[in-house]
Design an enzyme around this catalytic site. Structure first.
Site, PDB file in Angstrom:
ATOM      1  N   GLY A  79      35.671  47.788 -20.999  1.00  0.00           N
ATOM      2  CA  GLY A  79      36.384  46.930 -21.413  1.00  0.00           C
ATOM      3  C   GLY A  79      36.647  45.488 -21.490  1.00  0.00           C
ATOM      4  O   GLY A  79      37.860  44.749 -21.559  1.00  0.00           O
ATOM      5  N   GLY A  80      35.047  44.970 -21.049  1.00  0.00           N
ATOM      6  CA  GLY A  80      35.673  43.644 -20.750  1.00  0.00           C
ATOM      7  C   GLY A  80      35.293  42.396 -21.712  1.00  0.00           C
ATOM      8  O   GLY A  80      35.324  41.648 -21.207  1.00  0.00           O
ATOM      9  N   GLY A  81      34.986  43.069 -22.530  1.00  0.00           N
ATOM     10  CA  GLY A  81      34.760  41.923 -23.829  1.00  0.00           C
ATOM     11  C   GLY A  81      35.946  41.342 -24.202  1.00  0.00           C
ATOM     12  O   GLY A  81      35.264  39.687 -24.598  1.00  0.00           O
TER      13      GLY A  81
ATOM     14  N   TYR B 245      49.342  57.455 -27.124  1.00  0.00           N
ATOM     15  CA  TYR B 245      48.967  56.145 -25.945  1.00  0.00           C
ATOM     16  C   TYR B 245      50.420  56.684 -24.980  1.00  0.00           C
ATOM     17  O   TYR B 245      49.512  56.059 -24.012  1.00  0.00           O
ATOM     18  CB  TYR B 245      49.644  55.147 -27.037  1.00  0.00           C
ATOM     19  CG  TYR B 245      48.804  53.842 -26.200  1.00  0.00           C
ATOM     20  CD1 TYR B 245      47.911  53.526 -25.198  1.00  0.00           C
ATOM     21  CD2 TYR B 245      49.825  53.345 -25.379  1.00  0.00           C
ATOM     22  CE1 TYR B 245      47.745  52.291 -24.946  1.00  0.00           C
ATOM     23  CE2 TYR B 245      49.815  52.253 -24.975  1.00  0.00           C
ATOM     24  CZ  TYR B 245      48.590  51.842 -24.686  1.00  0.00           C
ATOM     25  OH  TYR B 245      48.883  50.829 -23.483  1.00  0.00           O
TER      26      TYR B 245
ATOM     27  N   ASP C 297      30.312  53.068 -25.310  1.00  0.00           N
ATOM     28  CA  ASP C 297      31.071  54.422 -26.787  1.00  0.00           C
ATOM     29  C   ASP C 297      31.897  55.224 -25.251  1.00  0.00           C
ATOM     30  O   ASP C 297      31.076  56.075 -25.134  1.00  0.00           O
ATOM     31  CB  ASP C 297      30.888  54.447 -26.868  1.00  0.00           C
ATOM     32  CG  ASP C 297      31.936  55.363 -28.258  1.00  0.00           C
ATOM     33  OD1 ASP C 297      32.977  55.311 -27.917  1.00  0.00           O
ATOM     34  OD2 ASP C 297      32.060  56.057 -29.464  1.00  0.00           O
ATOM     35  N   LEU C 298      33.254  54.534 -24.795  1.00  0.00           N
ATOM     36  CA  LEU C 298      33.576  54.940 -23.873  1.00  0.00           C
ATOM     37  C   LEU C 298      33.803  56.901 -24.067  1.00  0.00           C
ATOM     38  O   LEU C 298      33.898  57.221 -23.381  1.00  0.00           O
ATOM     39  CB  LEU C 298      34.778  54.441 -22.884  1.00  0.00           C
ATOM     40  CG  LEU C 298      33.886  53.189 -22.736  1.00  0.00           C
ATOM     41  CD1 LEU C 298      35.725  52.336 -21.406  1.00  0.00           C
ATOM     42  CD2 LEU C 298      33.390  53.474 -21.621  1.00  0.00           C
TER      43      LEU C 298
ATOM     44  N   ASN D 212      39.611  49.221 -17.174  1.00  0.00           N
ATOM     45  CA  ASN D 212      41.110  48.318 -18.128  1.00  0.00           C
ATOM     46  C   ASN D 212      40.613  49.600 -20.449  1.00  0.00           C
ATOM     47  O   ASN D 212      41.871  48.756 -20.459  1.00  0.00           O
ATOM     48  CB  ASN D 212      39.947  47.170 -17.857  1.00  0.00           C
ATOM     49  CG  ASN D 212      40.581  46.647 -19.564  1.00  0.00           C
ATOM     50  OD1 ASN D 212      41.686  46.604 -19.432  1.00  0.00           O
ATOM     51  ND2 ASN D 212      39.927  46.035 -20.306  1.00  0.00           N
TER      52      ASN D 212
ATOM     53  N   THR E  42      51.217  58.934 -23.999  1.00  0.00           N
ATOM     54  CA  THR E  42      50.898  60.265 -23.164  1.00  0.00           C
ATOM     55  C   THR E  42      49.680  60.307 -22.004  1.00  0.00           C
ATOM     56  O   THR E  42      49.583  60.771 -20.897  1.00  0.00           O
ATOM     57  CB  THR E  42      51.118  61.656 -23.770  1.00  0.00           C
ATOM     58  OG1 THR E  42      51.943  61.827 -24.944  1.00  0.00           O
ATOM     59  CG2 THR E  42      50.345  62.797 -23.006  1.00  0.00           C
TER      60      THR E  42
END
Length: 253
Positions: free
Chosen positions: A17-19, A160, A68-69, A95, A162
């Site tokens: 998620g570094g963008g 979220y 896409d994680l 992240n 949880t």
């Protein structure tokens, strides 16, 4: 003057998620330390713009991998690519997240599972894929991003919250397993960080003011406030620290 961590220079660092948002601040910070950085994101336009911006000053141009994680096969392939490009991984920063609001009465199983996939599941599988390279390199550090959201009784974030609570359990378990391999695992719990996404979707001026009122520090938190804690936990400055959680919330709790 900001602290510097010379042991990070030349080390392979992978950030999910570094963008944009906190992730982009972390990519920039590790690049400034001289690390060799790869980052994963689904947002191509923002990510390529970040690479172009940092390439002008970074000792090592950051490497963006679109992924896409939620797709574990794609995640594993992206991490294999990062290991190849970086020549190994010393630091993994988990992240990536998405704090969608959900109404209790409207949540269906697919929506619940989607939130776990976006916020929790990929952290385990990213660690699983990165650990062999860390072992080959003699050790490393994993920094998982959780959130104080699960401590605030926020009724609009059940899935979220949880997931973010689960990250703490995952962090403790991984630390116990990987300590003998000289791999440390810790978690950061940000508070109300006002990224552009937060301001666009969830937090107006009144919400921001109310959050500041609850904090000891009377200012808005920004993405760059997460840089120092993450660099510290990734570096040898925290060589004896593992299985811990670090709250960075301006004193809200």
């Amino acid at each position: 003057m900001a602290s510097r961590y010379p042991d990070l220079a030349g080390q392979g660092v992978l950030i999910t998620g570094g963008g944009s948002g906190i992730g982009a601040a972390l990519v920039a910070a590790f690049c400034a330390e001289g690390a060799r950085v790869a980052f994963l994101d689904i947002a191509e336009t923002e990510s390529r713009a970040l690479v172009a911006q940092l390439a002008e000053t970074a000792a090592h141009r950051p490497h963006f991998i679109k992924a896409d994680l939620r797709d574990i096969a794609a995640l594993r392939g992206a991490i294999d690519e990062a290991i190849s490009v970086l020549g190994g991984i010393r630091v993994l920063v988990n992240n990536a997240a998405r704090d969608d609001r959900q109404e209790l009465d409207a949540i269906e199983p697919d929506g619940w599972d989607e939130s776990q996939a976006v916020n929790l599941r990929h952290q385990f599988f990213a660690a699983q894929a990165a650990v062999p390279a860390m072992r080959r390199g003699g050790g490393g550090a994993i920094v998982n991003f959780s959130s104080i959201a699960y401590l605030l009784n926020m009724g609009e974030l059940p899935a979220y919250a949880t997931a973010k609570a689960g990250i703490i359990g995952l962090t403790k378990s991984l630390a116990g397993k990987l300590g003998p391999d000289n791999i440390r695992v810790n978690a950061i719990l940000p508070g109300m960080v006002l990224t552009e996404r937060q301001k666009r979707l969830w937090v107006d001026e009144a919400d921001a003011a109310a959050g500041i009122e609850r904090q000891c520090l009377k200012r808005s938190l920004v993405a760059e406030d997460m840089v120092g804690p993450c660099l510290f936990l990734a570096s040898d400055a925290s060589a004896a620290i593992t299985a811990q959680t670090l709250i960075a919330d301006g004193g809200m709790l």
